[in-house]
Design a protein around this motif. Structure first.
Motif, PDB file in Angstrom:
ATOM      1  N   LEU A  67      54.512  29.711  52.585  1.00 22.47           N
ATOM      2  CA  LEU A  67      54.699  30.936  51.797  1.00 22.47           C
ATOM      3  C   LEU A  67      54.800  30.614  50.315  1.00 22.47           C
ATOM      4  O   LEU A  67      54.192  31.293  49.478  1.00 22.47           O
ATOM      5  N   SER A  68      55.563  29.573  49.974  1.00 23.15           N
ATOM      6  CA  SER A  68      55.680  29.177  48.567  1.00 23.15           C
ATOM      7  C   SER A  68      54.332  28.744  48.006  1.00 23.15           C
ATOM      8  O   SER A  68      53.975  29.076  46.862  1.00 23.15           O
ATOM      9  N   LEU A  69      53.563  27.995  48.791  1.00 24.89           N
ATOM     10  CA  LEU A  69      52.232  27.577  48.350  1.00 24.89           C
ATOM     11  C   LEU A  69      51.313  28.783  48.171  1.00 24.89           C
ATOM     12  O   LEU A  69      50.482  28.814  47.258  1.00 24.89           O
ATOM     13  N   ALA A  70      51.467  29.791  49.024  1.00 26.16           N
ATOM     14  CA  ALA A  70      50.671  31.013  48.886  1.00 26.16           C
ATOM     15  C   ALA A  70      51.015  31.744  47.598  1.00 26.16           C
ATOM     16  O   ALA A  70      50.130  32.298  46.924  1.00 26.16           O
ATOM     17  N   ILE A  71      52.292  31.731  47.221  1.00 29.38           N
ATOM     18  CA  ILE A  71      52.705  32.365  45.969  1.00 29.38           C
ATOM     19  C   ILE A  71      52.132  31.607  44.774  1.00 29.38           C
ATOM     20  O   ILE A  71      51.644  32.209  43.811  1.00 29.38           O
ATOM     21  N   VAL A  72      52.181  30.267  44.836  1.00 31.18           N
ATOM     22  CA  VAL A  72      51.577  29.457  43.783  1.00 31.18           C
ATOM     23  C   VAL A  72      50.085  29.763  43.672  1.00 31.18           C
ATOM     24  O   VAL A  72      49.542  29.944  42.573  1.00 31.18           O
ATOM     25  N   SER A  73      49.421  29.841  44.822  1.00 29.43           N
ATOM     26  CA  SER A  73      47.991  30.128  44.835  1.00 29.43           C
ATOM     27  C   SER A  73      47.695  31.498  44.249  1.00 29.43           C
ATOM     28  O   SER A  73      46.765  31.662  43.450  1.00 29.43           O
ATOM     29  N   LEU A  74      48.480  32.493  44.629  1.00 25.65           N
ATOM     30  CA  LEU A  74      48.290  33.842  44.096  1.00 25.65           C
ATOM     31  C   LEU A  74      48.478  33.878  42.588  1.00 25.65           C
ATOM     32  O   LEU A  74      47.725  34.541  41.871  1.00 25.65           O
ATOM     33  N   GLY A  75      49.481  33.132  42.100  1.00 24.41           N
ATOM     34  CA  GLY A  75      49.790  33.181  40.678  1.00 24.41           C
ATOM     35  C   GLY A  75      48.833  32.404  39.799  1.00 24.41           C
ATOM     36  O   GLY A  75      48.309  32.939  38.816  1.00 24.41           O
ATOM     37  N   VAL A  76      48.572  31.129  40.143  1.00 25.88           N
ATOM     38  CA  VAL A  76      47.833  30.259  39.218  1.00 25.88           C
ATOM     39  C   VAL A  76      46.415  29.931  39.665  1.00 25.88           C
ATOM     40  O   VAL A  76      45.600  29.488  38.851  1.00 25.88           O
ATOM     41  N   VAL A  77      46.098  30.136  40.952  1.00 32.47           N
ATOM     42  CA  VAL A  77      44.742  29.858  41.429  1.00 32.47           C
ATOM     43  C   VAL A  77      43.874  31.110  41.358  1.00 32.47           C
ATOM     44  O   VAL A  77      42.704  31.049  40.974  1.00 32.47           O
ATOM     45  N   SER A  96      44.242  36.707  22.714  1.00 34.29           N
ATOM     46  CA  SER A  96      44.905  36.509  23.997  1.00 34.29           C
ATOM     47  C   SER A  96      46.014  35.470  23.936  1.00 34.29           C
ATOM     48  O   SER A  96      46.981  35.565  24.697  1.00 34.29           O
ATOM     49  N   VAL A  97      45.894  34.479  23.053  1.00 35.94           N
ATOM     50  CA  VAL A  97      46.907  33.416  23.049  1.00 35.94           C
ATOM     51  C   VAL A  97      48.250  33.913  22.540  1.00 35.94           C
ATOM     52  O   VAL A  97      49.274  33.272  22.786  1.00 35.94           O
ATOM     53  N   VAL A  98      48.276  35.046  21.844  1.00 34.97           N
ATOM     54  CA  VAL A  98      49.562  35.617  21.459  1.00 34.97           C
ATOM     55  C   VAL A  98      50.370  35.950  22.710  1.00 34.97           C
ATOM     56  O   VAL A  98      51.585  35.757  22.758  1.00 34.97           O
ATOM     57  N   PHE A  99      49.699  36.439  23.736  1.00 35.06           N
ATOM     58  CA  PHE A  99      50.382  36.771  24.980  1.00 35.06           C
ATOM     59  C   PHE A  99      50.911  35.520  25.682  1.00 35.06           C
ATOM     60  O   PHE A  99      51.906  35.588  26.408  1.00 35.06           O
ATOM     61  N   ILE A 100      50.246  34.387  25.467  1.00 34.99           N
ATOM     62  CA  ILE A 100      50.708  33.144  26.083  1.00 34.99           C
ATOM     63  C   ILE A 100      52.108  32.790  25.583  1.00 34.99           C
ATOM     64  O   ILE A 100      52.853  32.083  26.258  1.00 34.99           O
ATOM     65  N   GLY A 101      52.467  33.296  24.411  1.00 38.17           N
ATOM     66  CA  GLY A 101      53.823  33.077  23.908  1.00 38.17           C
ATOM     67  C   GLY A 101      54.890  33.647  24.816  1.00 38.17           C
ATOM     68  O   GLY A 101      56.065  33.254  24.729  1.00 38.17           O
ATOM     69  N   LEU A 102      54.514  34.590  25.685  1.00 43.10           N
ATOM     70  CA  LEU A 102      55.463  35.161  26.641  1.00 43.10           C
ATOM     71  C   LEU A 102      55.563  34.365  27.930  1.00 43.10           C
ATOM     72  O   LEU A 102      56.437  34.628  28.750  1.00 43.10           O
ATOM     73  N   LEU A 103      54.682  33.398  28.122  1.00 42.66           N
ATOM     74  CA  LEU A 103      54.646  32.663  29.389  1.00 42.66           C
ATOM     75  C   LEU A 103      55.929  31.882  29.671  1.00 42.66           C
ATOM     76  O   LEU A 103      56.427  31.924  30.810  1.00 42.66           O
ATOM     77  N   PRO A 104      56.504  31.166  28.687  1.00 47.49           N
ATOM     78  CA  PRO A 104      57.765  30.480  28.991  1.00 47.49           C
ATOM     79  C   PRO A 104      58.862  31.445  29.413  1.00 47.49           C
ATOM     80  O   PRO A 104      59.662  31.135  30.298  1.00 47.49           O
ATOM     81  N   ALA A 156      48.465  39.017  33.891  1.00 45.45           N
ATOM     82  CA  ALA A 156      48.170  37.599  34.107  1.00 45.45           C
ATOM     83  C   ALA A 156      49.383  36.736  33.804  1.00 45.45           C
ATOM     84  O   ALA A 156      49.683  35.790  34.541  1.00 45.45           O
ATOM     85  N   ILE A 157      50.089  37.046  32.720  1.00 42.41           N
ATOM     86  CA  ILE A 157      51.273  36.279  32.342  1.00 42.41           C
ATOM     87  C   ILE A 157      52.359  36.404  33.408  1.00 42.41           C
ATOM     88  O   ILE A 157      53.027  35.420  33.758  1.00 42.41           O
ATOM     89  N   ALA A 158      52.541  37.606  33.943  1.00 42.45           N
ATOM     90  CA  ALA A 158      53.556  37.812  34.978  1.00 42.45           C
ATOM     91  C   ALA A 158      53.249  36.974  36.218  1.00 42.45           C
ATOM     92  O   ALA A 158      54.129  36.293  36.763  1.00 42.45           O
ATOM     93  N   LEU A 159      52.003  37.002  36.668  1.00 43.46           N
ATOM     94  CA  LEU A 159      51.631  36.233  37.854  1.00 43.46           C
ATOM     95  C   LEU A 159      51.712  34.728  37.602  1.00 43.46           C
ATOM     96  O   LEU A 159      52.132  33.966  38.475  1.00 43.46           O
TER      97      LEU A 159
END
Length: 292
Positions: A67-77, A96-104, A156-159
Motif C-alpha cells: 500500500l505504501s509503495l502504491a502511494i509512492v507510485s501514485l504520487g511520484v511515478v 512552474s518552479v515558483v510552485f516547487i517552492g511549496l514542495l518542502p 502535482a505538488i500535493a501528490l
C-alpha cells in the motif's frame, strides 16, 4: 565521511537532478503528448528498476508495504509527472518552479499528518502566507499565466509531497533506491502497455529537444534522482536533508533561463524568495519528526 554528511551530499545531488525536471519536461512536451510522456518515462525507468532489483537480488517487499509503495507510485511515478506535463502545456517552466517552492511544505504537512505530530500555530501561519504568495503571484500574471496550469501545478505538488513523505518513511525499512525501484515496478504492468498503446503515430516530426527531455526525465528525474534523494533522506534524516528542496526553485529558474531562454521576472524571483522564506519558517515551527 560520516553517515550524516553522506546523507547531505546524496540529498544535494538529488535536488540538483530534480531541478532539471521541469525544464526537461517543458522540452519534452513540445514533441510528445503529456499522457504518453508520463507513461513512457515511467515505463523506461520501470524497466531499469527491474534490472537493478534483479542484479542486486533484492527480496520482494512485505505484503503490508504494498500500500505504501502504491502511494509512492501514485504520487511520484504517475501523479506529479502527468500533472506537471499537462501544466507545462499552459505555463512556462520558469513560472512552474515558483510552485516547487511549496514542495518542502507539502512534504512536511504529509509527514506531520502521517506521524500524528501537533505543529505550533506559527507553522500554519507560515503555511498560509506561503500559499497566499503563490496564489497572489499567479493572479497578477494576467494573460501570461493560466488558471488551468496553476491548478494542475498545485495538484502535482500535493501528490508529490505525499509521495515524498511516504517514500521517506518506507526508505527506513526497505532502503532508499529500493523504494523508488519497487514503486516503478509496481506500476510497470499498467504503464508499459498504455505507453505502447499511446505511442505517436509518427516519430519523424519529433525534434531533438523533445527526445533529450524524454531521456532526462526517464533516467534522471524518474530513477537516478530518487536513488540519491531517498538515500540522502535515509542517511541524513528526513527533516534535515528535506530542507535541501528549498534550493530547487532557484536552480530551476537558472536552468529555465539559461537552457530555454525563458524570461525570469523580478516579481517571479521575489515570489520564489518569499515562498522559500515561508517554508523555512514553517519547517522551524513544525514539531520535530521522529529520528530515522
Amino acid at each position: 565521511m560520516d553517515r550524516q554528511s553522506a546523507g547531505w551530499v546524496s540529498g544535494f545531488v538529488g535536488v540538483v537532478i530534480f531541478s532539471g525536471s521541469l525544464p526537461a519536461t517543458r522540452l519534452a512536451v513540445t514533441g510528445f503528448d503529456p499522457v504518453f510522456l508520463t507513461l513512457a518515462r515511467a515505463s523506461i525507468a520501470g524497466l531499469l528498476g527491474v534490472a537493478l532489483l534483479a542484479v542486486f537480488r533484492q527480496k520482494r517487499p512485505a505484503r503490508n508495504d504494498v500500500l505504501s509503495l502504491a502511494i509512492v507510485s501514485l504520487g511520484v511515478v504517475v501523479g506529479f509527472p502527468l500533472l506537471t506535463a499537462m501544466a507545462l502545456k499552459h505555463i512556462t517552466s520558469a513560472h512552474s518552479v515558483v510552485f516547487i517552492g511549496l514542495l518542502p511544505l507539502a512534504t512536511a504537512i504529509f509527514a506531520v499528518l502521517r506521524g500524528g505530530e501537533r505543529p505550533r500555530l506559527a507553522f500554519w501561519l507560515y503555511s498560509c502566507l506561503g500559499s497566499a504568495l503563490v496564489a497572489g503571484f499567479a493572479m497578477t500574471q494576467g494573460g501570461s499565466a493560466s488558471l488551468a496550469g496553476d491548478l494542475l501545478m498545485l495538484a502535482a505538488i500535493a501528490l508529490c509531497g505525499l509521495g515524498y513523505a511516504e517514500g521517506a518513511a518506507l526508505s527506513r525499512k526497505l532502503g532508499g533506491w529500493q523504494v523508488i525501484s519497487w514503486a516503478l515496478v509496481l506500476s510497470l504492468p499498467i504503464m508499459l502497455p498504455l505507453a505502447l498503446f499511446t505511442m505517436p503515430a509518427s516519430w519523424s516530426t519529433i525534434g531533438g529537444g523533445a527526445w533529450a527531455g524524454l531521456i532526462y526525465v526517464s533516467l534522471f528525474s524518474m530513477l537516478i534522482g530518487f536513488i540519491f534523494w531517498y538515500r540522502g533522506l535515509a542517511l541524513g534524516g528526513i527533516a534535515a536533508v528535506g530542507q535541501l528542496q528549498l534550493l530547487q526553485p532557484f536552480m530551476g529558474l537558472v536552468l529555465a533561463a539559461s537552457l530555454l531562454g525563458e524570461a525570469v521576472s523580478i516579481p517571479m524571483l521575489l515570489t520564489t524568495v518569499g515562498v522559500v522564506a515561508c517554508v523555512v519558517g514553517a519547517k522551524k515551527s513544525a514539531t520535530k519528526p521522529q529520528p530515522c
